[in-house]
Design a protein around this motif. Structure first.
Motif, PDB file in Angstrom:
ATOM      1  N   GLU A   1     -77.554  72.071  81.527  1.00  0.00           N
ATOM      2  CA  GLU A   1     -78.273  72.131  82.802  1.00  0.00           C
ATOM      3  C   GLU A   1     -79.677  71.555  82.679  1.00  0.00           C
ATOM      4  O   GLU A   1     -80.205  70.968  83.609  1.00  0.00           O
ATOM      5  N   TYR A   2     -80.268  71.711  81.509  1.00  0.00           N
ATOM      6  CA  TYR A   2     -81.666  71.316  81.326  1.00  0.00           C
ATOM      7  C   TYR A   2     -81.820  69.915  80.735  1.00  0.00           C
ATOM      8  O   TYR A   2     -82.899  69.363  80.731  1.00  0.00           O
ATOM      9  N   GLN A   3     -80.731  69.321  80.213  1.00  0.00           N
ATOM     10  CA  GLN A   3     -80.778  67.957  79.666  1.00  0.00           C
ATOM     11  C   GLN A   3     -79.528  67.220  80.133  1.00  0.00           C
ATOM     12  O   GLN A   3     -78.442  67.441  79.610  1.00  0.00           O
ATOM     13  N   ASP A   4     -79.703  66.335  81.104  1.00  0.00           N
ATOM     14  CA  ASP A   4     -78.536  65.666  81.670  1.00  0.00           C
ATOM     15  C   ASP A   4     -77.988  64.578  80.750  1.00  0.00           C
ATOM     16  O   ASP A   4     -76.823  64.224  80.836  1.00  0.00           O
ATOM     17  N   GLU A   5     -78.818  64.040  79.847  1.00  0.00           N
ATOM     18  CA  GLU A   5     -78.371  62.956  78.978  1.00  0.00           C
ATOM     19  C   GLU A   5     -77.715  63.465  77.696  1.00  0.00           C
ATOM     20  O   GLU A   5     -77.274  62.681  76.881  1.00  0.00           O
ATOM     21  N   LYS A   6     -77.617  64.792  77.520  1.00  0.00           N
ATOM     22  CA  LYS A   6     -77.002  65.375  76.330  1.00  0.00           C
ATOM     23  C   LYS A   6     -75.899  66.342  76.738  1.00  0.00           C
ATOM     24  O   LYS A   6     -75.915  66.901  77.824  1.00  0.00           O
ATOM     25  N   ALA A   7     -74.919  66.503  75.816  1.00  0.00           N
ATOM     26  CA  ALA A   7     -73.794  67.403  76.076  1.00  0.00           C
ATOM     27  C   ALA A   7     -73.278  67.935  74.743  1.00  0.00           C
ATOM     28  O   ALA A   7     -73.676  67.468  73.673  1.00  0.00           O
ATOM     29  N   ASP A   8     -72.386  68.918  74.813  1.00  0.00           N
ATOM     30  CA  ASP A   8     -71.786  69.517  73.621  1.00  0.00           C
ATOM     31  C   ASP A   8     -70.275  69.345  73.683  1.00  0.00           C
ATOM     32  O   ASP A   8     -69.651  69.622  74.722  1.00  0.00           O
TER      33      ASP A   8
ATOM     34  N   PHE B   1     -66.559  60.595  82.224  1.00  0.00           N
ATOM     35  CA  PHE B   1     -65.837  60.000  83.339  1.00  0.00           C
ATOM     36  C   PHE B   1     -66.529  60.208  84.678  1.00  0.00           C
ATOM     37  O   PHE B   1     -65.995  59.831  85.711  1.00  0.00           O
ATOM     38  N   ASP B   2     -67.746  60.775  84.646  1.00  0.00           N
ATOM     39  CA  ASP B   2     -68.562  60.786  85.860  1.00  0.00           C
ATOM     40  C   ASP B   2     -69.463  59.555  85.895  1.00  0.00           C
ATOM     41  O   ASP B   2     -70.300  59.411  86.788  1.00  0.00           O
ATOM     42  N   GLY B   3     -69.297  58.641  84.908  1.00  0.00           N
ATOM     43  CA  GLY B   3     -70.011  57.375  84.907  1.00  0.00           C
ATOM     44  C   GLY B   3     -71.263  57.337  84.051  1.00  0.00           C
ATOM     45  O   GLY B   3     -71.968  56.340  84.034  1.00  0.00           O
ATOM     46  N   ARG B   4     -71.555  58.391  83.312  1.00  0.00           N
ATOM     47  CA  ARG B   4     -72.778  58.435  82.510  1.00  0.00           C
ATOM     48  C   ARG B   4     -72.445  58.381  81.027  1.00  0.00           C
ATOM     49  O   ARG B   4     -71.398  58.858  80.595  1.00  0.00           O
ATOM     50  N   LYS B   5     -73.366  57.832  80.246  1.00  0.00           N
ATOM     51  CA  LYS B   5     -73.246  57.793  78.794  1.00  0.00           C
ATOM     52  C   LYS B   5     -74.132  58.908  78.251  1.00  0.00           C
ATOM     53  O   LYS B   5     -75.309  59.002  78.606  1.00  0.00           O
ATOM     54  N   ARG B   6     -73.565  59.765  77.389  1.00  0.00           N
ATOM     55  CA  ARG B   6     -74.301  60.918  76.893  1.00  0.00           C
ATOM     56  C   ARG B   6     -74.249  61.003  75.374  1.00  0.00           C
ATOM     57  O   ARG B   6     -73.271  60.588  74.755  1.00  0.00           O
ATOM     58  N   LEU B   7     -75.292  61.578  74.801  1.00  0.00           N
ATOM     59  CA  LEU B   7     -75.346  61.903  73.387  1.00  0.00           C
ATOM     60  C   LEU B   7     -74.775  63.311  73.238  1.00  0.00           C
ATOM     61  O   LEU B   7     -75.297  64.264  73.834  1.00  0.00           O
TER      62      LEU B   7
ATOM     63  N   LEU C   1     -72.123  58.881  65.446  1.00  0.00           N
ATOM     64  CA  LEU C   1     -73.496  58.666  64.991  1.00  0.00           C
ATOM     65  C   LEU C   1     -73.787  59.354  63.664  1.00  0.00           C
ATOM     66  O   LEU C   1     -74.780  59.054  63.027  1.00  0.00           O
ATOM     67  N   GLY C   2     -72.944  60.261  63.249  1.00  0.00           N
ATOM     68  CA  GLY C   2     -73.188  61.011  62.020  1.00  0.00           C
ATOM     69  C   GLY C   2     -73.908  62.315  62.314  1.00  0.00           C
ATOM     70  O   GLY C   2     -74.449  62.527  63.394  1.00  0.00           O
ATOM     71  N   ASN C   3     -73.907  63.206  61.342  1.00  0.00           N
ATOM     72  CA  ASN C   3     -74.573  64.502  61.446  1.00  0.00           C
ATOM     73  C   ASN C   3     -74.048  65.322  62.626  1.00  0.00           C
ATOM     74  O   ASN C   3     -74.796  66.037  63.286  1.00  0.00           O
ATOM     75  N   GLY C   4     -72.736  65.202  62.897  1.00  0.00           N
ATOM     76  CA  GLY C   4     -72.130  65.993  63.960  1.00  0.00           C
ATOM     77  C   GLY C   4     -72.495  65.530  65.350  1.00  0.00           C
ATOM     78  O   GLY C   4     -72.410  66.302  66.309  1.00  0.00           O
ATOM     79  N   ARG C   5     -72.906  64.275  65.492  1.00  0.00           N
ATOM     80  CA  ARG C   5     -73.273  63.753  66.800  1.00  0.00           C
ATOM     81  C   ARG C   5     -72.436  62.527  67.121  1.00  0.00           C
ATOM     82  O   ARG C   5     -71.945  61.843  66.226  1.00  0.00           O
ATOM     83  N   LEU C   6     -72.289  62.247  68.398  1.00  0.00           N
ATOM     84  CA  LEU C   6     -71.535  61.085  68.840  1.00  0.00           C
ATOM     85  C   LEU C   6     -72.052  60.629  70.192  1.00  0.00           C
ATOM     86  O   LEU C   6     -72.723  61.375  70.898  1.00  0.00           O
ATOM     87  N   GLU C   7     -71.738  59.390  70.525  1.00  0.00           N
ATOM     88  CA  GLU C   7     -72.084  58.843  71.829  1.00  0.00           C
ATOM     89  C   GLU C   7     -70.795  58.753  72.628  1.00  0.00           C
ATOM     90  O   GLU C   7     -69.788  58.207  72.146  1.00  0.00           O
ATOM     91  N   ALA C   8     -70.792  59.306  73.828  1.00  0.00           N
ATOM     92  CA  ALA C   8     -69.571  59.371  74.632  1.00  0.00           C
ATOM     93  C   ALA C   8     -69.835  58.878  76.045  1.00  0.00           C
ATOM     94  O   ALA C   8     -70.939  59.042  76.582  1.00  0.00           O
ATOM     95  N   HIS C   9     -68.802  58.265  76.627  1.00  0.00           N
ATOM     96  CA  HIS C   9     -68.853  57.823  78.026  1.00  0.00           C
ATOM     97  C   HIS C   9     -68.105  58.863  78.851  1.00  0.00           C
ATOM     98  O   HIS C   9     -66.887  58.983  78.759  1.00  0.00           O
TER      99      HIS C   9
END
Length: 150
Positions: free
Chosen positions: A81-88, A50-56, A40-48
């Motif tokens: 823990e506080y944002q399930d749709e985001k990861a590092d 393997f627990d079945g969720r798509k995360r930013l 996505l740019g700016n050090g971000r990406l969209e990833a799938h």
């Protein structure tokens, strides 16, 4: 006087970097394996994951300019823990490490990764022709002509 090479500070910085085999790191609690879908740019990406969720995902600062991450790479992400749709993004796995993770059963077997050397499968049925080339029937009729008779 010592001979100076080209490259400046970046060349000196890389002297202690070694490309040796590193220890294979497995996921722990709060971490998950993921495959990069798009950058996505700016050090971000969209990833799938393997627990079945798509995360930013956000690439952490330590690996941001040192490790280049591309589409379809396998990465280890730390879940929030506080944002399930985001990861590092914690680390990127190299192709030999991905194969080892598959052997250990950590990654699904049907996973398809950009691994070099898969091109042999595609070369079997390719035929190249020139534009305006004669068909195979015309080639046969020309091959019947004896050049000694001409």
């Amino acid at each position: 006087m010592p001979k100076k090479g080209k490259g400046g500070k970046n060349k000196r910085r890389g002297k202690n970097m070694s490309e040796n085999k590193r220890e294979l790191i497995f996921k722990e609690d709060g971490q998950e394996y993921a495959q990069v879908l798009r950058m996505l740019g700016n050090g971000r990406l969209e990833a799938h994951c393997f627990d079945g969720r798509k995360r930013l995902c956000t690439i952490r600062g330590q690996i941001r300019k040192r490790v280049w991450i591309n589409q379809e790479d396998i990465v280890l992400v730390g879940l929030r823990e506080y944002q399930d749709e985001k990861a590092d993004v914690i680390m990127k796995y190299y192709p030999d490490e991905v194969r080892a993770l598959k052997q250990y059963g950590e990654l699904p077997e049907q996973l398809r990764v950009n691994e070099g050397g898969d091109f042999e499968d595609y070369d079997e049925n390719i035929q190249f022709t020139k534009e305006g080339a004669q068909s195979s029937e015309e080639d046969k009729s020309e091959s019947d002509v004896d050049l000694d008779e001409i």
